[in-house]
Design a protein around this motif. Structure first.
Motif, PDB file in Angstrom:
ATOM      1  N   THR A 181       2.154  -6.156  -0.293  1.00 47.70           N
ATOM      2  CA  THR A 181       2.486  -5.336   0.869  1.00 47.70           C
ATOM      3  C   THR A 181       2.749  -6.222   2.088  1.00 47.70           C
ATOM      4  N   VAL A 182       1.899  -7.233   2.259  1.00 44.78           N
ATOM      5  CA  VAL A 182       2.095  -8.163   3.378  1.00 44.78           C
ATOM      6  C   VAL A 182       3.432  -8.897   3.217  1.00 44.78           C
ATOM      7  N   LEU A 183       3.732  -9.330   1.989  1.00 44.67           N
ATOM      8  CA  LEU A 183       4.972 -10.073   1.757  1.00 44.67           C
ATOM      9  C   LEU A 183       6.201  -9.192   2.000  1.00 44.67           C
ATOM     10  N   TYR A 184       6.133  -7.925   1.576  1.00 43.87           N
ATOM     11  CA  TYR A 184       7.255  -7.014   1.818  1.00 43.87           C
ATOM     12  C   TYR A 184       7.473  -6.829   3.316  1.00 43.87           C
ATOM     13  N   LEU A 217      -5.369  -1.108   2.900  1.00 44.67           N
ATOM     14  CA  LEU A 217      -3.956  -1.083   3.305  1.00 44.67           C
ATOM     15  C   LEU A 217      -3.718  -0.561   4.725  1.00 44.67           C
ATOM     16  N   PRO A 218      -4.510   0.411   5.239  1.00 46.87           N
ATOM     17  CA  PRO A 218      -4.259   0.828   6.628  1.00 46.87           C
ATOM     18  C   PRO A 218      -4.296  -0.333   7.620  1.00 46.87           C
ATOM     19  N   ARG A 219      -5.148  -1.342   7.338  1.00 44.40           N
ATOM     20  CA  ARG A 219      -5.195  -2.505   8.235  1.00 44.40           C
ATOM     21  C   ARG A 219      -3.902  -3.304   8.154  1.00 44.40           C
ATOM     22  N   VAL A 220      -3.337  -3.404   6.946  1.00 42.26           N
ATOM     23  CA  VAL A 220      -2.071  -4.127   6.782  1.00 42.26           C
ATOM     24  C   VAL A 220      -0.960  -3.368   7.508  1.00 42.26           C
ATOM     25  N   THR A 221      -0.950  -2.048   7.351  1.00 39.28           N
ATOM     26  CA  THR A 221       0.042  -1.221   8.037  1.00 39.28           C
ATOM     27  C   THR A 221      -0.020  -1.444   9.541  1.00 39.28           C
ATOM     28  N   ALA A 280      -2.598 -12.079   0.975  1.00 37.09           N
ATOM     29  CA  ALA A 280      -3.673 -11.083   1.005  1.00 37.09           C
ATOM     30  C   ALA A 280      -4.902 -11.589   1.757  1.00 37.09           C
ATOM     31  N   ARG A 281      -5.010 -12.911   1.874  1.00 35.43           N
ATOM     32  CA  ARG A 281      -6.261 -13.515   2.323  1.00 35.43           C
ATOM     33  C   ARG A 281      -6.852 -12.924   3.610  1.00 35.43           C
ATOM     34  N   PRO A 282      -6.065 -12.691   4.668  1.00 30.42           N
ATOM     35  CA  PRO A 282      -6.703 -12.154   5.885  1.00 30.42           C
ATOM     36  C   PRO A 282      -7.318 -10.775   5.691  1.00 30.42           C
ATOM     37  N   PRO A 330       5.128   0.904   6.935  1.00 32.77           N
ATOM     38  CA  PRO A 330       4.625   2.182   6.423  1.00 32.77           C
ATOM     39  C   PRO A 330       4.321   2.086   4.927  1.00 32.77           C
ATOM     40  N   VAL A 331       3.197   2.665   4.518  1.00 31.30           N
ATOM     41  CA  VAL A 331       2.811   2.670   3.105  1.00 31.30           C
ATOM     42  C   VAL A 331       2.551   4.106   2.674  1.00 31.30           C
ATOM     43  N   LEU A 332       3.175   4.494   1.571  1.00 24.19           N
ATOM     44  CA  LEU A 332       2.892   5.801   0.981  1.00 24.19           C
ATOM     45  C   LEU A 332       2.108   5.563  -0.302  1.00 24.19           C
ATOM     46  N   SER A 333       0.845   6.042  -0.332  1.00 25.77           N
ATOM     47  CA  SER A 333       0.054   5.903  -1.552  1.00 25.77           C
ATOM     48  C   SER A 333       0.219   7.145  -2.399  1.00 25.77           C
ATOM     49  N   LEU A 334       0.635   6.964  -3.636  1.00 20.57           N
ATOM     50  CA  LEU A 334       0.742   8.092  -4.564  1.00 20.57           C
ATOM     51  C   LEU A 334      -0.340   7.943  -5.626  1.00 20.57           C
ATOM     52  N   VAL A 335      -1.319   8.833  -5.565  1.00 22.78           N
ATOM     53  CA  VAL A 335      -2.406   8.822  -6.545  1.00 22.78           C
ATOM     54  C   VAL A 335      -2.011   9.783  -7.650  1.00 22.78           C
ATOM     55  N   LEU A 336      -1.817   9.255  -8.860  1.00 25.75           N
ATOM     56  CA  LEU A 336      -1.195  10.069  -9.900  1.00 25.75           C
ATOM     57  C   LEU A 336      -2.067  10.204 -11.141  1.00 25.75           C
ATOM     58  N   ASP A 337      -2.016  11.361 -11.753  1.00 27.35           N
ATOM     59  CA  ASP A 337      -2.568  11.564 -13.081  1.00 27.35           C
ATOM     60  C   ASP A 337      -1.864  12.765 -13.694  1.00 27.35           C
TER      61      ASP A 337
END
Lengths: 327, 366
Positions: free
Chosen positions: B289-292, B318-322, B270-272, B328-335
């Motif tokens: 995410t970086v490791l995956y 996360l967009p920077r990691v992508t 995560a450091r960078p 690709p990252v799908l963020s699911l914001v749930l409640d």
């Protein structure tokens, strides 16, 4: 783990001399707590301080566009201010305020703010993201200030003096706020407390002008900063568990103080949409207020709030409080 | 004293076993479901995070079954989890649910306070008894994680839809029923064998997706709308960034005692992008995410509760990691407002995108 001493890492400033450096300070979030200190500190250290103007609709809409949807409104405003300053300054000051007192935090978003701004706002100048964490000796406020000054090329002796002046400026400003508080307003005016983060209550755009609107209705407004810090701590300290967010502690402590002393006729809690700590604290304050018989309203504002709707709710709340007083 | 505690995935199996071995009378709330969500959403603050609402629903439901004591973890911030119990206590009080709360706070330097609380719960027990109970629970944690990981592998290629999940539920029963450590290991082996017998389609290359995010959302199917199972049924091999035993080890034990090493691989990854803790699992989300990406996964699903403070920081970054790692990252914001149909559609679209990327890259198999 704990690295003693300072890291004298300078920013890459393209050969600019300190005397000509413009340090940009976004007028959002911790600005409302610490600007008197920062202004004095950077000026004494030899830089030009450039604060962004009070939030405008345009700044806010830029922030809303750049930030993630779920961020709270004040964080979105911060993005907007950073975006405004980006082409106008040589260094952007985005401190990482982890904690200003041992075991009391600001908020996770303050902790990740430098990275959030760097990944969300384009065309940034070098970002001065010095960390202030009172939990670690190596990054307490004083050493953090020296590190910030060092990054700008200011020698430590001068930085120490600048920090000292900055602290005095901050204390003077706080004393002025506290002194200007009570007793003001027309005799017999209904006193209403407006609680909430300073960066909410004192930003006229994101607060939807709530303070002014209440004054126009004839209320005398009391803010959380006007409750002495010692009282805030004493009252908040009576909770079964220590509150570990600084802002929430102030809201809770001042609310409990006002409930017990009865200095106000009603309490309004102004909450930005998406604020995590307020979501919990406001619920607790509401329960305590109900048990104490104190009129209380939580007003949540977001980028979609219409002024008319906010005004109607304020009028209704104010009417209710006044009727309660008369009866 | 009839003790209850909140549900989180299969957490109840080992914790109940441990408490029962110590002679504590346990009352479990029914598994979190629509009723839990509805009770929680009705009484909790509107913008509190989803786990708080589900916990609250569990407590109200357990109260109806006769529970009178809550066992709950605490925390010292800045994540809101540390303050859950305080808010829940006041809500339950106003609802008229009489409860004693035992909140296990991370000890600061000295263990005396924690031990005192535990003694209040279990009474005087010999060290051998405590050791046996903890050992049994830990064995169950490990067994549950083993069958969970196997199920997520098998499900991606199951021939008849739902067969894996049926086998997996049997595994849970076997592990739950096992009275001692040897029996738990037998149950695990029996479960792995049962999962191994699930009919497989021809071993076509499956997509590989990692699930990151806030731990409760990653582990509790009622909160994440069964995202791991849904993805599996779409032919995706799922890997959870946090398994139950990992969470117990790192968050409840190592982090609470400040024993996690500074050069932890997740933190290093995560450091960078985020070189500072932000509370909860915010930094771990970025690191995983970086490791995956580095491990060649096709995509990452990020699950977070609406208004979660640390995960909003992660989501902003996360967009920077992508961009940097082409993941690709799908963020699911749930409640409580998340609808299964909407989430399913988004997952299907995401899986389609991942298959198209594979086709475009000309990768066949892996």
């Amino acid at each position: 783990m704990r690295r003693a001493g300072l890291q004298w890492a300078g920013l890459n400033l393209g050969g600019k001399r300190l005397a000509r450096l413009r340090v940009g300070i976004p007028r959002a979030l911790a600005f409302y707590e610490y600007f008197p200190l920062w202004r004095e500190f950077f000026a004494r250290a030899g830089a030009d301080v450039v604060a962004s103007p009070p939030t405008t609709e345009e700044i806010l809409s830029d922030g809303i566009r750049l930030a993630v949807d779920e961020a709270c409104l004040p964080v979105k405003a911060f993005y907007g201010h950073a975006h405004y300053l980006a082409p106008r300054v040589d260094v952007l000051f985005v401190p990482r305020l982890v904690s200003l007192e041992r075991r009391v935090f600001t908020c996770p978003k303050f902790l990740g703010l430098p990275e959030m701004i760097k990944s969300g706002v384009g065309g940034l100048p070098p970002v001065l993201d010095v960390k202030v964490d009172a939990n670690r000796r190596a990054s307490g406020p004083f050493l953090a200030a020296l590190r910030a000054a060092a990054a700008l090329g200011c020698p430590p002796a001068r930085a120490a003096a600048a920090y000292w002046r900055g602290c005095r400026a901050l204390l003077a400003d706080r004393a002025r706020v506290a002194a200007g508080a009570p007793g003001a307003g027309a005799p017999g005016a209904t006193r209403i407390a407006v609680l909430g983060h300073t960066y909410m209550v004192h930003d006229p755009v994101i607060s939807m002008g709530v303070v002014d609107a209440l004054r126009r209705l004839g209320a005398e407004v009391v803010c959380a900063e006007e409750v002495p810090e010692a009282e805030v701590r004493r009252e908040a300290g009576r909770l079964p568990k220590r509150l570990y967010w600084a802002f929430a502690r102030r809201t809770m402590g001042s609310a409990l103080h006002l409930m017990h002393t009865g200095g106000v006729a009603g309490i309004l809690h102004l909450v930005p949409f998406g604020c995590g700590s307020d979501a919990l604290i406001s619920d607790l304050v509401a329960r305590f207020a109900r048990r104490a018989g104190m009129p209380f309203m939580m007003l949540t504002v977001d980028e979609h709030s219409g002024t008319a709707g906010v005004l109607t709710r304020l009028e209704a709340f104010f009417d209710m409080v006044q009727r309660g007083r008369a009866g | 004293m009839r003790v209850t505690f909140p549900h989180m995935g299969t957490l109840h199996i080992p914790v109940r076993a441990m408490l029962a071995a110590l002679g504590v009378d346990v009352v479990l709330a029914p598994p979190s479901g629509a009723e839990t969500v509805s009770i929680g959403a009705r009484h909790a603050p509107e913008f509190a995070c989803f786990p708080l609402k589900l916990n609250l629903g569990n407590f109200v439901q357990a109260h109806a079954l006769g529970a009178d004591t809550i066992l709950m973890a605490g925390g010292v911030g800045p994540c809101r989890f540390g303050y859950y119990a305080q808010v829940q206590r006041e809500i339950l009080r106003d609802l008229g649910c009489q409860y004693d709360m035992i909140v296990l706070e991370p000890p600061r330097g000295h263990l005396a306070e924690l031990l005192h609380q535990l003694r209040e719960l279990v009474g005087r027990r010999s060290l051998a008894e405590v050791w046996r109970a903890v050992g049994l629970a830990w064995e169950k944690f490990l067994a549950l994680d083993a069958v969970d990981a196997a199920a997520m592998r098998v499900r991606a290629r199951e021939a008849r839809r739902g067969e894996t999940s049926r086998a997996w539920r049997l595994c849970l029963e076997w592990i739950d029923d096992a009275p001692d450590r040897a029996a738990v290991r037998q149950a695990r082996d029996r479960g792995l064998a049962a999962l191994g017998r699930v009919g497989q389609r021809d071993a076509a290359a499956a997509l590989r997706v990692g699930i990151v995010g806030e731990v409760f959302m990653v582990l509790e199917p009622a909160a994440n709308l069964g995202v791991a199972e849904r993805l599996g049924e779409m032919g995706v091999e799922v890997h959870r960034s946090v398994m139950l035993s990992d969470w117990i080890r790192t968050h409840l034990f190592l982090d609470a005692l400040r024993l996690r090493r500074g050069d932890d691989p997740v933190r290093r990854a995560a450091r960078p992008y985020l070189d500072h803790f932000v509370g909860g699992e915010g930094r771990d989300t970025v690191g995983h995410t970086v490791l995956y990406a580095g491990a060649g996964y096709d995509g990452v699903v990020h699950v977070l509760p609406f208004t979660c403070m640390p995960e909003i920081v992660a989501k902003s970054i996360l967009p920077r990691v992508t961009a940097a790692h082409d993941i690709p990252v799908l963020s699911l914001v749930l409640d409580e407002h998340a609808a299964e149909g909407g989430v399913l559609t988004r997952l299907e679209a995401f899986v389609d995108v991942l298959w198209q990327r594979r086709a475009a890259a000309g990768v066949v198999g892996r």
